[in-house]
Design a protein around this motif. Sequence first.
Motif: not given
Length: 162
Positions: A89-107
């Motif tokens: 439910d924490q927006a900042d944690l959700r955003m950080a997790a999604n950013s990490m996932w997108l960065a992993a996919r891009e790598y």
Amino acid sequence: MAASRSTAAAAAADDSSVAALTPLDCCDALARTAAETCRQHERLARLMDLGVATTELGAAHAMVDTIDLALAEVVRDFERICATAQITDQADLRMAANSMWLAAREYLRRHSIAERASRQIAQRDADTLGDLQMEYELEASALLGLKQAMAAYQKLRPETRG
């Protein structure tokens, strides 16, 4: 006592163990695997700079290949689990997790492109080598993006630092 390799492999092969993971567990696993991916790539770069023996360099390349495969598996788990459930439910944690996932996919995407380009080089002219250098630089940039996204996530969830 730590689980043996065969026990861990059997647990990893069991789909019910993956299904038991919460979305936050997947995010934490992604952060830990991303951290190890960055660490192994940095280690390989240091060894290349040192000009170590071919056997040691080969072992370091094998470690990098292994952790890249692990990262791909964790990304697949993240996508499967987090596709149907909200991370938190924490927006900042959700955003950080999604950013990490997108960065992993891009790598992983950039790594795949660079590997394919290096295998397909038949002619070693300046243009071809320039293109290959550009692909490797884009891969390095994607790895840096992964490191930054992982650090942002770990700032919010320090317990994922291993």
